[in-house]
Design an enzyme around this catalytic site. Sequence first.
Site, PDB file in Angstrom:
ATOM      1  N   THR A 134       6.566 -31.365 -13.236  1.00  0.00           N
ATOM      2  CA  THR A 134       7.433 -33.108 -13.250  1.00  0.00           C
ATOM      3  C   THR A 134       6.460 -33.850 -12.485  1.00  0.00           C
ATOM      4  O   THR A 134       5.862 -33.624 -11.606  1.00  0.00           O
ATOM      5  CB  THR A 134       8.955 -32.321 -12.255  1.00  0.00           C
ATOM      6  OG1 THR A 134       9.316 -33.446 -12.194  1.00  0.00           O
ATOM      7  CG2 THR A 134       7.568 -31.649 -11.013  1.00  0.00           C
ATOM      8  N   ASP A 135       6.916 -35.680 -11.996  1.00  0.00           N
ATOM      9  CA  ASP A 135       6.643 -35.867 -11.670  1.00  0.00           C
ATOM     10  C   ASP A 135       6.721 -35.846  -9.358  1.00  0.00           C
ATOM     11  O   ASP A 135       6.433 -36.299  -8.862  1.00  0.00           O
ATOM     12  CB  ASP A 135       7.423 -37.458 -12.110  1.00  0.00           C
ATOM     13  CG  ASP A 135       8.303 -38.005 -11.533  1.00  0.00           C
ATOM     14  OD1 ASP A 135       9.811 -37.059 -11.516  1.00  0.00           O
ATOM     15  OD2 ASP A 135       9.093 -38.996 -11.518  1.00  0.00           O
ATOM     16  N   GLU A 136       7.401 -34.986  -9.485  1.00  0.00           N
ATOM     17  CA  GLU A 136       8.007 -34.357  -8.559  1.00  0.00           C
ATOM     18  C   GLU A 136       7.451 -33.921  -7.320  1.00  0.00           C
ATOM     19  O   GLU A 136       7.204 -34.102  -5.859  1.00  0.00           O
ATOM     20  CB  GLU A 136       9.665 -33.391  -8.224  1.00  0.00           C
ATOM     21  CG  GLU A 136      10.376 -34.654  -8.805  1.00  0.00           C
ATOM     22  CD  GLU A 136      11.966 -34.324  -7.996  1.00  0.00           C
ATOM     23  OE1 GLU A 136      12.520 -32.937  -7.441  1.00  0.00           O
ATOM     24  OE2 GLU A 136      12.971 -35.164  -8.960  1.00  0.00           O
ATOM     25  N   TYR A 160      12.114 -27.142  -4.830  1.00  0.00           N
ATOM     26  CA  TYR A 160      11.718 -27.724  -6.199  1.00  0.00           C
ATOM     27  C   TYR A 160      10.463 -27.773  -6.633  1.00  0.00           C
ATOM     28  O   TYR A 160       9.660 -27.385  -7.113  1.00  0.00           O
ATOM     29  CB  TYR A 160      13.313 -28.070  -7.044  1.00  0.00           C
ATOM     30  CG  TYR A 160      12.763 -28.243  -8.170  1.00  0.00           C
ATOM     31  CD1 TYR A 160      12.900 -27.839  -9.266  1.00  0.00           C
ATOM     32  CD2 TYR A 160      12.427 -30.029  -8.792  1.00  0.00           C
ATOM     33  CE1 TYR A 160      11.970 -28.288 -10.799  1.00  0.00           C
ATOM     34  CE2 TYR A 160      12.097 -30.207  -9.906  1.00  0.00           C
ATOM     35  CZ  TYR A 160      11.946 -29.632 -10.591  1.00  0.00           C
ATOM     36  OH  TYR A 160      11.580 -30.199 -12.290  1.00  0.00           O
ATOM     37  N   LYS A 164       7.667 -26.173  -8.244  1.00  0.00           N
ATOM     38  CA  LYS A 164       6.733 -26.180  -9.736  1.00  0.00           C
ATOM     39  C   LYS A 164       5.249 -26.274  -8.970  1.00  0.00           C
ATOM     40  O   LYS A 164       4.454 -26.586 -10.149  1.00  0.00           O
ATOM     41  CB  LYS A 164       6.998 -27.885 -10.848  1.00  0.00           C
ATOM     42  CG  LYS A 164       9.357 -27.739 -10.713  1.00  0.00           C
ATOM     43  CD  LYS A 164       8.520 -27.052 -12.051  1.00  0.00           C
ATOM     44  CE  LYS A 164       8.095 -27.313 -13.017  1.00  0.00           C
ATOM     45  NZ  LYS A 164       8.714 -26.302 -14.557  1.00  0.00           N
TER      46      LYS A 164
HETATM   47  P1  NAD Z   1      17.688 -27.063 -17.088  1.00  0.00           P
HETATM   48  O1  NAD Z   1      18.068 -25.814 -15.843  1.00  0.00           O
HETATM   49  O2  NAD Z   1      18.438 -27.285 -17.689  1.00  0.00           O
HETATM   50  O3  NAD Z   1      16.974 -25.567 -18.010  1.00  0.00           O
HETATM   51  C1  NAD Z   1      16.326 -24.362 -17.631  1.00  0.00           C
HETATM   52  C2  NAD Z   1      16.373 -23.216 -18.540  1.00  0.00           C
HETATM   53  O4  NAD Z   1      15.437 -22.406 -18.334  1.00  0.00           O
HETATM   54  C3  NAD Z   1      17.928 -22.951 -18.969  1.00  0.00           C
HETATM   55  O5  NAD Z   1      17.944 -22.851 -20.109  1.00  0.00           O
HETATM   56  C4  NAD Z   1      18.255 -20.940 -18.053  1.00  0.00           C
HETATM   57  O6  NAD Z   1      18.407 -20.256 -18.995  1.00  0.00           O
HETATM   58  C5  NAD Z   1      16.177 -21.479 -18.416  1.00  0.00           C
HETATM   59  N1  NAD Z   1      16.121 -19.826 -17.729  1.00  0.00           N
HETATM   60  C6  NAD Z   1      15.551 -19.966 -15.892  1.00  0.00           C
HETATM   61  N2  NAD Z   1      15.613 -19.367 -15.862  1.00  0.00           N
HETATM   62  C7  NAD Z   1      14.447 -18.381 -16.434  1.00  0.00           C
HETATM   63  C8  NAD Z   1      13.907 -17.248 -16.078  1.00  0.00           C
HETATM   64  N3  NAD Z   1      13.322 -16.660 -15.081  1.00  0.00           N
HETATM   65  N4  NAD Z   1      13.055 -17.200 -17.293  1.00  0.00           N
HETATM   66  C9  NAD Z   1      13.355 -17.229 -18.947  1.00  0.00           C
HETATM   67  N5  NAD Z   1      14.602 -18.218 -19.166  1.00  0.00           N
HETATM   68  C10 NAD Z   1      14.857 -18.732 -17.975  1.00  0.00           C
HETATM   69  O7  NAD Z   1      16.553 -27.341 -17.004  1.00  0.00           O
HETATM   70  P2  NAD Z   1      15.780 -28.704 -17.629  1.00  0.00           P
HETATM   71  O8  NAD Z   1      16.138 -29.868 -17.504  1.00  0.00           O
HETATM   72  O9  NAD Z   1      15.589 -28.980 -19.196  1.00  0.00           O
HETATM   73  O10 NAD Z   1      13.870 -28.798 -17.173  1.00  0.00           O
HETATM   74  C11 NAD Z   1      13.571 -27.928 -18.547  1.00  0.00           C
HETATM   75  C12 NAD Z   1      11.566 -28.384 -17.656  1.00  0.00           C
HETATM   76  O11 NAD Z   1      11.660 -29.289 -17.522  1.00  0.00           O
HETATM   77  C13 NAD Z   1      11.483 -27.433 -16.498  1.00  0.00           C
HETATM   78  O12 NAD Z   1      10.555 -26.755 -16.092  1.00  0.00           O
HETATM   79  C14 NAD Z   1      11.501 -28.532 -15.436  1.00  0.00           C
HETATM   80  O13 NAD Z   1      11.560 -28.513 -13.905  1.00  0.00           O
HETATM   81  C15 NAD Z   1      10.962 -29.618 -16.631  1.00  0.00           C
HETATM   82  N6  NAD Z   1      11.464 -31.219 -16.368  1.00  0.00           N
HETATM   83  C16 NAD Z   1      13.002 -32.056 -16.028  1.00  0.00           C
HETATM   84  C17 NAD Z   1      13.018 -33.065 -16.124  1.00  0.00           C
HETATM   85  C18 NAD Z   1      14.688 -33.048 -16.739  1.00  0.00           C
HETATM   86  O14 NAD Z   1      14.903 -34.492 -15.708  1.00  0.00           O
HETATM   87  N7  NAD Z   1      15.645 -32.866 -16.345  1.00  0.00           N
HETATM   88  C19 NAD Z   1      11.847 -34.298 -15.826  1.00  0.00           C
HETATM   89  C20 NAD Z   1      11.281 -33.173 -15.860  1.00  0.00           C
HETATM   90  C21 NAD Z   1      10.577 -32.330 -16.191  1.00  0.00           C
HETATM   91  O1  DAU Z   2      11.621 -36.454 -12.100  1.00  0.00           O
HETATM   92  C1  DAU Z   2      12.384 -35.386 -12.361  1.00  0.00           C
HETATM   93  C2  DAU Z   2      13.106 -34.478 -11.425  1.00  0.00           C
HETATM   94  O2  DAU Z   2      14.596 -34.948 -12.005  1.00  0.00           O
HETATM   95  C3  DAU Z   2      13.108 -33.664 -12.772  1.00  0.00           C
HETATM   96  O3  DAU Z   2      12.330 -32.361 -12.336  1.00  0.00           O
HETATM   97  C4  DAU Z   2      14.053 -32.207 -12.402  1.00  0.00           C
HETATM   98  O4  DAU Z   2      14.231 -31.068 -12.598  1.00  0.00           O
HETATM   99  C5  DAU Z   2      15.746 -33.370 -12.268  1.00  0.00           C
HETATM  100  O5  DAU Z   2      16.839 -32.454 -11.931  1.00  0.00           O
HETATM  101  C6  DAU Z   2      15.220 -34.496 -11.637  1.00  0.00           C
HETATM  102  O6  DAU Z   2      14.971 -34.167 -10.050  1.00  0.00           O
HETATM  103  P1  DAU Z   2      16.119 -35.058  -9.500  1.00  0.00           P
HETATM  104  O7  DAU Z   2      16.181 -34.379  -8.377  1.00  0.00           O
HETATM  105  O8  DAU Z   2      15.422 -36.727  -9.008  1.00  0.00           O
HETATM  106  O9  DAU Z   2      18.172 -35.758 -10.250  1.00  0.00           O
HETATM  107  P2  DAU Z   2      19.044 -35.855  -9.947  1.00  0.00           P
HETATM  108  O10 DAU Z   2      19.277 -36.004 -11.320  1.00  0.00           O
HETATM  109  O11 DAU Z   2      19.487 -34.611  -9.070  1.00  0.00           O
HETATM  110  O12 DAU Z   2      19.342 -36.811  -8.665  1.00  0.00           O
HETATM  111  C7  DAU Z   2      19.424 -38.597  -9.636  1.00  0.00           C
HETATM  112  C8  DAU Z   2      19.002 -39.521  -8.295  1.00  0.00           C
HETATM  113  O13 DAU Z   2      20.580 -39.114  -7.950  1.00  0.00           O
HETATM  114  C9  DAU Z   2      18.283 -38.520  -7.178  1.00  0.00           C
HETATM  115  O14 DAU Z   2      17.884 -40.073  -6.124  1.00  0.00           O
HETATM  116  C10 DAU Z   2      19.746 -38.038  -6.069  1.00  0.00           C
HETATM  117  C11 DAU Z   2      21.219 -39.234  -6.596  1.00  0.00           C
HETATM  118  N1  DAU Z   2      21.807 -38.621  -6.772  1.00  0.00           N
HETATM  119  C12 DAU Z   2      22.280 -37.318  -7.885  1.00  0.00           C
HETATM  120  C13 DAU Z   2      23.289 -36.352  -7.592  1.00  0.00           C
HETATM  121  C14 DAU Z   2      23.497 -35.361  -8.589  1.00  0.00           C
HETATM  122  C15 DAU Z   2      23.071 -38.805  -6.645  1.00  0.00           C
HETATM  123  O15 DAU Z   2      22.846 -40.539  -5.468  1.00  0.00           O
HETATM  124  N2  DAU Z   2      24.031 -38.154  -6.223  1.00  0.00           N
HETATM  125  C16 DAU Z   2      24.885 -36.743  -6.869  1.00  0.00           C
HETATM  126  O16 DAU Z   2      26.114 -36.217  -7.283  1.00  0.00           O
END
Ligand code: NAD
Ligand code: DAU
Length: 357
Positions: A134-136, A160, A164
């Site tokens: 992630t970019d975080e 988180y 990562k």
């Molecule tokens: P998600 O939470 O939707 O899904 C995660 C999946 O991993 C789930 O199916 C869960 O059951 C599985 N999982 C969790 N713990 C596990 C374990 N110990 N063993 C096997 N499986 C397990 O997550 P996502 O949003 O699809 O993100 C996927 C990946 O991409 C993550 O590594 C996250 O950090 C990264 N990422 C997500 C975003 C985003 O915006 N969602 C952005 C950048 C990077």
């Molecule tokens: O940047 C990549 C990341 O993006 C991933 O690594 C994470 O897995 C993914 O969850 C996401 O993280 P964020 O914290 O940015 O996503 P989230 O959707 O939780 O929140 C997006 C923005 O919106 C953040 O600034 C917080 C804000 N927010 C979120 C929620 C859930 C609100 O204002 N209200 C809300 O209820």
Amino acid sequence: MQTLLVTGGAGFIGANFVLQARKSQWANVVNLDKLTYASNLQTLAELQDDPNYHFVQGDIGNSELVSNVLEQHQPDAIINFAAESHVDRSILSPQDFIQTNLLGTFQLLEASRLYWQKLSSQRQKQFRFLHVSTDEVYGSLSPTDTPFREDTPYAPNSPYAASKAGSDHLVRAYYHTYGLPTLTTNCSNNYGPCQFPEKLIPLTILNALDGKPLPIYGDGQNVRDWLYVADHCDALYLVLRQGCIGETYNIGGQNEQTNLNVVEKICAVLDDLVSKSGFKHSSLIAFVKDRPGHDQRYAIDCGKIYRDLGWQPKESFDSGLLKTVEWYLSNSAWVDSVRSGAYQNWIKQNYEDRKAA
Ligand code: NAD
Ligand code: DAU
């Protein structure tokens, strides 16, 4: 590449990747997923009769299970999506994040190294371990800072992000120390079909449809760089095939938006698609108590992946958001299946004390 082991393939991005991989015949897929609250096997229902898709329920931290899966299926590459992924949950209970994101990735790397070392030298050369991050990990930008590059120093701010970041360092170490052919991608916020409605975009869509408040943390001026999930999956496949081992690639949507802007855009789409008697969904917006340690801004410089591999996002935010809203409108069975009692408990836990700011 014949067989791909996908971990976390029942979650949001993983499942989109698995569906794309099978539809486009990128490879046979073995999906290893623990099936946490964030997963949903309904997303993958269309693959149930696909002979080149296998599902295994299990934890990436269970080294014996992972070794057995590797021995049995002999993958040519591994792509690691498995993670705890929600920042708010990491603030309320960080333990699971360390367990899966850090220790789980370590066990997965170790099992992969032992498997890889036993392959023939030709298969060793071709093998890839792609870690999806992630970019975080880069921390927070001010409005005038330049976007994150691959050489931006790590400065994670939430449990988180720290978990990562730790996993990224382990992946790097396995390349430098053991020569495991690793790749790491650091991506911005994804959106699209099948995202669990704890994240901003699906939460806003579903709350708005139910006439519930649309919670915006703080003043709504935090900025995220939104990427449509299918574009992310294309980028990952490209990195897997053509990325240079040991390298990291930043992937972003070139689409910075304030949270308030995102929520207002969703409201406008819903006003067009479903409003009755001129109801304005934006009237549901509620500014609530901020997220502790809330990062101000993320932005990705994706110059490297464009220059080296020719990738850039295809979807515009307007078209991607419309597709996403339409997907949630047409998939009420999927939505109902993820909004169980556990989901209601989460909503209570995260939002009850926030109330109006
Ligand atoms: P998600 O939470 O939707 O899904 C995660 C999946 O991993 C789930 O199916 C869960 O059951 C599985 N999982 C969790 N713990 C596990 C374990 N110990 N063993 C096997 N499986 C397990 O997550 P996502 O949003 O699809 O993100 C996927 C990946 O991409 C993550 O590594 C996250 O950090 C990264 N990422 C997500 C975003 C985003 O915006 N969602 C952005 C950048 C990077
Ligand atoms: O940047 C990549 C990341 O993006 C991933 O690594 C994470 O897995 C993914 O969850 C996401 O993280 P964020 O914290 O940015 O996503 P989230 O959707 O939780 O929140 C997006 C923005 O919106 C953040 O600034 C917080 C804000 N927010 C979120 C929620 C859930 C609100 O204002 N209200 C809300 O209820």
